[in-house]
Motif scaffolding. Structure first.
Motif, short mmCIF file in Angstrom:
data_model
loop_
_atom_site.label_atom_id
_atom_site.label_comp_id
_atom_site.label_asym_id
_atom_site.label_seq_id
_atom_site.Cartn_x
_atom_site.Cartn_y
_atom_site.Cartn_z
N THR A 79 21.26 40.37 40.38
CA THR A 79 20.16 41.21 39.89
C THR A 79 18.86 40.43 39.82
O THR A 79 17.80 40.90 40.26
CB THR A 79 20.50 41.77 38.49
OG1 THR A 79 21.68 42.58 38.58
CG2 THR A 79 19.35 42.63 37.96
N ARG A 80 18.95 39.21 39.29
CA ARG A 80 17.75 38.37 39.19
C ARG A 80 17.23 37.99 40.57
O ARG A 80 16.02 37.97 40.81
CB ARG A 80 18.09 37.12 38.38
CG ARG A 80 16.87 36.31 37.95
CD ARG A 80 16.12 37.02 36.86
NE ARG A 80 14.86 36.39 36.57
CZ ARG A 80 14.72 35.36 35.74
NH1 ARG A 80 15.78 34.85 35.14
NH2 ARG A 80 13.54 34.86 35.50
N THR A 101 26.61 31.24 35.45
CA THR A 101 26.19 32.58 35.05
C THR A 101 27.18 33.58 35.62
O THR A 101 28.19 33.20 36.24
CB THR A 101 24.75 32.87 35.53
OG1 THR A 101 24.33 34.13 35.00
CG2 THR A 101 24.67 32.91 37.05
N SER A 102 26.90 34.87 35.42
CA SER A 102 27.77 35.91 35.99
C SER A 102 27.21 36.37 37.33
O SER A 102 26.01 36.25 37.60
CB SER A 102 27.84 37.10 35.03
OG SER A 102 26.58 37.75 34.94
N GLN A 156 24.49 39.16 36.88
CA GLN A 156 23.19 38.66 36.40
C GLN A 156 22.47 37.88 37.49
O GLN A 156 21.25 38.02 37.67
CB GLN A 156 23.40 37.78 35.18
CG GLN A 156 22.10 37.30 34.54
CD GLN A 156 22.35 36.49 33.29
OE1 GLN A 156 23.48 36.14 32.97
NE2 GLN A 156 21.29 36.18 32.56
N GLY A 188 21.13 29.60 29.53
CA GLY A 188 20.86 30.58 28.49
C GLY A 188 19.87 30.11 27.44
O GLY A 188 19.28 30.92 26.74
#
Length: 589
Positions: free
Chosen positions: A118-119, A111-112, A115, A132
């Motif tokens: 934040t999660r 993932t980035s 992302q 995804g």
């Protein structure tokens, strides 16, 4: 009042107060004893934990890694469901430590960085990290140590029970699950296939959790190992043994791909008892990613009824022999055009003079048009029912394990001979019916089972896909024995001589008829081809069939192949695929 009297009153009040405190303490002691004993037992019964255990659990954070649902195997015990993958679980980042190695962690978790962080910042409870598509991310063993070192105590790797493989396949008979809601108590339910028909037996008795201990600020207690808790019941989850041969199933799936089969089905039955050994449906579906509205993918084409074309001529021949309107050696004359009802034979110049068996071998329309005019509707319908058509034939039990109607095969269609509003007394209707057109509908399962019926001299078997249901400890809960399919009321089986005549005709199909391309296969084969004409979006298309058995000398397998919506000018691809499936069976025997 005297000083002496006042002193006496004060002493008495102090005594009363002391007595009250003692009584209160006594009551509290009894109350505490009741809580630790009686109430503790009560909680243990309903929650599985004493008060002391409950206090520990309040300082734990965990997540479910297995729903406890029953599993499926093939006939050899090879798993069809229930694989395990090692996947990361993210725990709340109280101190913001994840940001220190955010870029590296994001790469390992596919993932980035933005992302991921934040999660992570929003986490209030443990989270299985998914890709995804919503599937748990699988961590390669070479990356596991690095991942855990970058985020000690913030990430744990757990064995997660992944029910299906994340890839398209033709096992629609297995089905899929759907999520009922957001709450943990609402476990997935079967939405189709065996997952749906066996739902009352598969639901299990509880989930398996993995958790870890934390302090009051939700920081992990690193000296306390992860804890796994599961229902302590030796009987669950149940295990369902199917009749499917998984290697055979998967090899036939590959054959349908290499033959570029886009729509259709292949069914392989054990010729001895009609057990389903393989059932492939095209197009494939992915049980992990199912759109319930897109039925063309997850619907089982092997159980859906379509126009059979000339394979239905076996039924017409049986009806004619049973009712005595034809003799096996009677001569017919085919000139190409039949002369009535706009019907003609597929061979433009005709087949000349031929008898019933020869007419079946070359699939002459003229011969069967004559039979259609001689037969009445009841005679055709009776023969179809006697051979297991126009009714469901899949294994069933009326009261198994308390289930009022136990039908493992999900949404099996009955098919039909005549439509509900069709005037079956019209000879033109019967002629079209006799060659497998008009309102006639047959499923690939029924077509394969028709072959088994002829091999057993007219006895209709009930195709079985579930053999046994066992407890977790290996002991048997239910045996599902193979059995015959009951005849409809007022019906009777076809005669042995009729079955024998039809088998001889199917041998001629391969030796010098429409299946001559199968002559040089590993086994000596017998069968019947069929091409049903239809319209799709206003354009003419064909449903191609081939059904048969092998080896002829000692039949072991009955096979039905359906290629749907083929070009009206295409060669019979079903015959080619039938031969390949039979060669595969010969090699694996």
């Amino acid at each position: 009042m005297s000083r002496r009297h006042s002193s006496f009153i004060r002493q008495r009040r102090i005594a009363y107060i002391a007595l009250g405190i003692m009584v209160l303490l006594l009551i509290l002691c009894f109350r505490l004893a009741w809580i630790q004993g009686t109430a503790g037992i009560h909680l243990s019964l309903y929650g599985g934990h004493s008060l002391k255990e409950m206090s520990v659990r309040q300082r734990q954070e965990g997540i479910a890694i297995d729903t406890g649902r029953g599993q499926f195997t093939d006939r050899h015990g090879q798993p069809l469901t229930g694989g395990v993958v090692w996947t990361p679980v993210l725990f709340p980042d109280v101190d913001g430590q994840a940001a220190l190695h955010g870029q590296e962690l994001a790469k390992l978790l596919h993932t980035s960085k933005g992302q991921l962080l934040t999660r992570w910042k929003e986490l209030q409870s443990p989270l299985i990290w998914r890709d995804g598509r919503g599937e748990p991310v699988q961590i390669h063993p070479n990356e596991a140590g690095r991942l855990l070192k970058l985020a000690p105590s913030l990430i744990e790797l757990v064995p997660y029970a992944q029910r299906y493989r994340d890839m398209p396949n033709g096992k629609q008979w297995l089905g899929f699950l759907y999520e009922r809601g957001e709450r943990a108590s609402e476990l997935p339910m079967g939405a189709a296939g065996l997952e749906r028909t066996l739902e009352p037996l598969l639901s299990g008795v509880g989930e398996t959790f993995v958790s870890r201990s934390v302090d009051a600020q939700r920081r992990p207690l690193t000296h306390v190992p992860l804890r796994v808790s599961a229902p302590s019941n030796s009987h669950y989850p149940l295990q369902v043994q199917t009749t499917i041969d998984l290697p055979l199933q998967e090899q036939i799936e590959k054959l349908t791909e290499s033959n570029h089969l886009t729509e259709g089905a292949v069914v392989v039955l054990d010729a001895g008892n009609a057990d389903v050994m393989a059932m492939v449906s095209r197009p494939f579906y992915n049980p992990i990613h199912v759109d319930p509205q897109q039925k063309t993918d997850w619907s089982n084409r092997a159980l859906k009824a379509v126009t059979p074309g000339s394979i239905f001529k076996l039924v017409t021949a049986a009806a004619a022999l049973e009712s005595g309107v034809v003799q096996p050696q009677e001569q017919f004359h085919c000139h190409g055009a039949y002369g009535k009802y706009g019907l003609s034979c597929w061979k433009e110049k005709g087949h000349g003079t031929l008898n019933l068996e020869e007419g079946l071998a070359v699939s002459c329309n003229s011969v069967f048009a004559h039979l259609g005019e001689r037969l009445n509707a009841e005679q055709i319908q009776s023969a179809a029912s006697a051979l297991g058509l126009s009714r469901t034939v899949g294994w069933q039990d009326r009261n198994l394990a308390g289930l009022p109607q136990f039908r493992p095969l999900d949404h099996e269609e009955k098919g039909a001979v005549f439509g509900s509003h069709t005037n079956a007394s019209d000879p033109g209707v019967r002629v079209q019916t006799a060659i497998g057109q008009r309102d006639v509908l047959v499923t690939p399962l029924q077509a394969a089972n028709l072959i088994v019926t002829l091999l057993h001299d007219g006895q209709v078997h009930a195709p079985r896909i579930v053999k046994r249901i066992s407890y977790a400890d290996g002991s048997t809960l239910l045996e599902l024995p193979a059995h015959a399919a009951p005849l409809p009321q007022g019906s009777r089986s076809i005669r042995t001589s009729t079955a024998h005549t039809l088998r001889e005709a199917m041998e001629q199909v391969v030796t010098h008829g429409t299946g001559v391309s199968l002559r040089n296969k590993t086994w000596k084969l017998a069968g019947k081809s069929g091409t049903a004409q239809a319209l799709k979006n206003g354009h003419p298309i064909n449903h191609q069939w081939f059904i048969g058995y092998g080896p002829v000398e000692r039949p072991r397998y009955a096979v039905a192949v359906l290629v749907q919506n083929a070009s009206a000018h295409a060669a019979n691809q079903a015959t080619v695929l039938f031969g390949q499936v039979m060669d595969l069976l010969a090699q694996s025997s």
